[in-house]
Scaffold this motif. Structure first.
Motif, PDB file in Angstrom:
ATOM      1  N   LEU A 160     -10.803  -7.737   1.319  1.00 43.76           N
ATOM      2  CA  LEU A 160     -10.048  -6.544   1.671  1.00 43.76           C
ATOM      3  C   LEU A 160      -8.587  -6.702   1.284  1.00 43.76           C
ATOM      4  O   LEU A 160      -7.867  -7.543   1.833  1.00 43.76           O
ATOM      5  N   GLU A 161      -8.165  -5.906   0.324  1.00 39.43           N
ATOM      6  CA  GLU A 161      -6.791  -5.965  -0.161  1.00 39.43           C
ATOM      7  C   GLU A 161      -5.832  -5.472   0.925  1.00 39.43           C
ATOM      8  O   GLU A 161      -6.138  -4.564   1.689  1.00 39.43           O
ATOM      9  N   VAL A 162      -4.655  -6.099   0.984  1.00 39.31           N
ATOM     10  CA  VAL A 162      -3.608  -5.716   1.931  1.00 39.31           C
ATOM     11  C   VAL A 162      -2.361  -5.364   1.132  1.00 39.31           C
ATOM     12  O   VAL A 162      -1.917  -6.149   0.292  1.00 39.31           O
ATOM     13  N   ASN A 163      -1.794  -4.184   1.379  1.00 35.68           N
ATOM     14  CA  ASN A 163      -0.554  -3.784   0.701  1.00 35.68           C
ATOM     15  C   ASN A 163       0.579  -4.699   1.158  1.00 35.68           C
ATOM     16  O   ASN A 163       0.889  -4.754   2.345  1.00 35.68           O
ATOM     17  N   ALA A 164       1.203  -5.386   0.221  1.00 38.75           N
ATOM     18  CA  ALA A 164       2.245  -6.354   0.566  1.00 38.75           C
ATOM     19  C   ALA A 164       3.584  -6.032  -0.081  1.00 38.75           C
ATOM     20  O   ALA A 164       4.476  -6.872  -0.105  1.00 38.75           O
ATOM     21  N   ASP A 165       3.740  -4.807  -0.590  1.00 40.30           N
ATOM     22  CA  ASP A 165       5.014  -4.477  -1.225  1.00 40.30           C
ATOM     23  C   ASP A 165       6.119  -4.429  -0.167  1.00 40.30           C
ATOM     24  O   ASP A 165       5.874  -4.163   1.008  1.00 40.30           O
ATOM     25  N   ALA A 166       7.329  -4.722  -0.595  1.00 33.92           N
ATOM     26  CA  ALA A 166       8.464  -4.843   0.320  1.00 33.92           C
ATOM     27  C   ALA A 166       8.727  -3.578   1.141  1.00 33.92           C
ATOM     28  O   ALA A 166       8.916  -3.684   2.364  1.00 33.92           O
TER      29      ALA A 166
ATOM     30  N   LYS B 298      -0.487   3.119  12.838  1.00 38.10           N
ATOM     31  CA  LYS B 298       0.397   3.391  11.700  1.00 38.10           C
ATOM     32  C   LYS B 298       0.445   2.181  10.771  1.00 38.10           C
ATOM     33  O   LYS B 298       0.433   2.329   9.542  1.00 38.10           O
ATOM     34  N   THR B 299       0.509   1.002  11.357  1.00 37.28           N
ATOM     35  CA  THR B 299       0.534  -0.234  10.573  1.00 37.28           C
ATOM     36  C   THR B 299      -0.753  -0.369   9.767  1.00 37.28           C
ATOM     37  O   THR B 299      -0.729  -0.659   8.569  1.00 37.28           O
ATOM     38  N   TYR B 300      -1.880  -0.145  10.405  1.00 34.65           N
ATOM     39  CA  TYR B 300      -3.179  -0.195   9.729  1.00 34.65           C
ATOM     40  C   TYR B 300      -3.202   0.767   8.548  1.00 34.65           C
ATOM     41  O   TYR B 300      -3.611   0.399   7.446  1.00 34.65           O
ATOM     42  N   ASP B 301      -2.738   1.977   8.793  1.00 29.38           N
ATOM     43  CA  ASP B 301      -2.767   3.003   7.749  1.00 29.38           C
ATOM     44  C   ASP B 301      -1.885   2.632   6.554  1.00 29.38           C
ATOM     45  O   ASP B 301      -2.250   2.884   5.413  1.00 29.38           O
ATOM     46  N   MET B 302      -0.737   2.012   6.818  1.00 28.58           N
ATOM     47  CA  MET B 302       0.176   1.633   5.732  1.00 28.58           C
ATOM     48  C   MET B 302      -0.292   0.396   4.971  1.00 28.58           C
ATOM     49  O   MET B 302      -0.130   0.311   3.759  1.00 28.58           O
TER      50      MET B 302
END
Length: 99
Positions: free
Chosen positions: A26-32, A54-58
Motif C-alpha cells: 500500500l503506497e503512502v503519499n510522502a510528499d512534503a 483527514k490524515t488517512y484521506d491525504m
C-alpha cells in the motif's frame, strides 16, 4: 550576478514508501506538502476522529484506500495503519517491519 547553488544531488527522488498488509503493498503519499498538513493535524497528543480521517484521506492514494477497504479493518486497526504510515515517513529508518 546573484549567487546560485545547485542542491539537486542533496535531494532524494525515490518516490513514495509503502506499507505491507496481508501481502498487499500500500503506497503512502510522502510528499512534503502532504506531510506538513498531516503533521499539523496529528501534532496534538490525542488527535480526534476527524483528524485521523483527514490524515488517512491525504496520506493514501485511491488505489491504497480501496485495498484498505477490502481488508475490512476495525476502526482501531485503521488508526494503527494511519499511525504506522506517519511513522514510516517521519520516523523512517529502523521502524518495525521495515524491509
Amino acid at each position: 550576478m546573484a549567487k546560485m547553488v545547485d542542491i539537486t544531488e542533496k535531494l532524494t527522488f525515490e518516490g513514495n514508501p509503502s506499507l505491507m498488509i496481508k501481502g498487499k503493498k500500500l503506497e503512502v503519499n510522502a510528499d512534503a506538502p502532504t506531510m506538513l498538513k498531516v503533521m499539523g493535524l496529528m501534532g496534538s497528543d490525542d488527535p480526534g476522529v476527524s483528524e485521523i480521517l483527514k490524515t488517512y484521506d491525504m496520506m493514501f492514494p485511491e488505489k491504497s484506500k480501496k485495498e484498505i477497504e477490502k481488508l475490512g479493518l476495525s476502526f482501531n486497526d485503521l488508526i494503527v495503519v494511519v499511525q504506522e504510515a506517519v511513522g514510516l515517513i517521519v520516523g523512517g529508518v529502523g521502524s518495525q517491519g521495515e524491509q
